[in-house]
Design a protein around this motif. Structure first.
Motif, PDB file in Angstrom:
ATOM      1  N   CYS A  10      61.338 -86.182   4.892  1.00 28.44           N
ATOM      2  CA  CYS A  10      61.276 -86.785   6.226  1.00 28.44           C
ATOM      3  C   CYS A  10      61.461 -85.669   7.253  1.00 28.44           C
ATOM      4  O   CYS A  10      62.453 -84.942   7.199  1.00 28.44           O
ATOM      5  N   TYR A  12      62.255 -85.852  10.247  1.00 30.69           N
ATOM      6  CA  TYR A  12      63.306 -86.161  11.239  1.00 30.69           C
ATOM      7  C   TYR A  12      64.700 -85.851  10.707  1.00 30.69           C
ATOM      8  O   TYR A  12      65.486 -85.203  11.369  1.00 30.69           O
ATOM      9  N   CYS A  13      64.995 -86.330   9.493  1.00 31.45           N
ATOM     10  CA  CYS A  13      66.351 -86.128   8.957  1.00 31.45           C
ATOM     11  C   CYS A  13      66.382 -85.162   7.783  1.00 31.45           C
ATOM     12  O   CYS A  13      67.453 -84.831   7.284  1.00 31.45           O
ATOM     13  N   CYS A  37      61.120 -93.484   5.173  1.00 28.58           N
ATOM     14  CA  CYS A  37      62.502 -93.097   5.439  1.00 28.58           C
ATOM     15  C   CYS A  37      63.075 -94.213   6.286  1.00 28.58           C
ATOM     16  O   CYS A  37      62.734 -94.336   7.473  1.00 28.58           O
ATOM     17  N   CYS A  40      65.182 -93.575   9.617  1.00 26.24           N
ATOM     18  CA  CYS A  40      64.404 -93.049  10.744  1.00 26.24           C
ATOM     19  C   CYS A  40      63.249 -93.965  11.120  1.00 26.24           C
ATOM     20  O   CYS A  40      62.530 -93.668  12.064  1.00 26.24           O
TER      21      CYS A  40
HETATM   22 ZN    ZN Z   1      64.452 -89.616   7.977  1.00 27.39          ZN
END
Ligand code: ZN
Length: 127
Positions: A10, A12-13, A37, A40
């Motif tokens: 992912c 984002y994370c 995910c 997110c």
């Molecule tokens: Zn994520």
């Protein structure tokens, strides 16, 4: 045949995304799978029933922007009489990307906004 799992991160994370079938995710089968995910709300579909992701995971905002890009670009090659390869080589040139990079499924928010801006101003189709 290989059953190797593609590890999809992912963006984002940075955690590994979960592989799911469309039936598991949507409760309905669309003939493809996806990487999700959940924290997110990010996801990306796969090529058919395989495990190869179509691009990078996108959250709600990025999914919308990518859809807007496709909605403006796809009609040109789907019914506008322009070849798909021509549209994508234009995309490479206008965005300064390689052929591997010039896919809306790989675009981030800024790239989508840049492309949409060029499309709105009519710059995309001009040389
Ligand atoms: Zn994520």
């Amino acid at each position: 045949m290989t059953t190797k799992t593609t590890e999809v991160e992912c963006p984002y994370c940075k955690n590994p995304a979960k592989f799911m079938t469309s039936f598991e995710f949507y409760g309905k089968s669309y003939g493809s799978n996806l990487y999700v995910c959940e924290p997110c709300d990010a996801r990306v579909g796969t090529h058919g029933k395989g495990r190869t992701p179509l691009g990078t995971l996108a959250d709600g905002q990025l999914r919308n922007l990518r859809m807007m890009c496709h909605a403006k670009i796809d009609p040109a090659w789907k019914k506008g009489g322009v070849r798909r390869s021509t549209v994508y080589s234009r995309l490479q040139r206008k965005m300064g990307l390689s052929s591997k990079e010039a896919h809306i499924g790989l675009f981030n928010v800024n790239q989508c906004r840049r492309l949409l801006g060029m499309l709105e101003r009519g710059e995309f189709w001009n040389d």
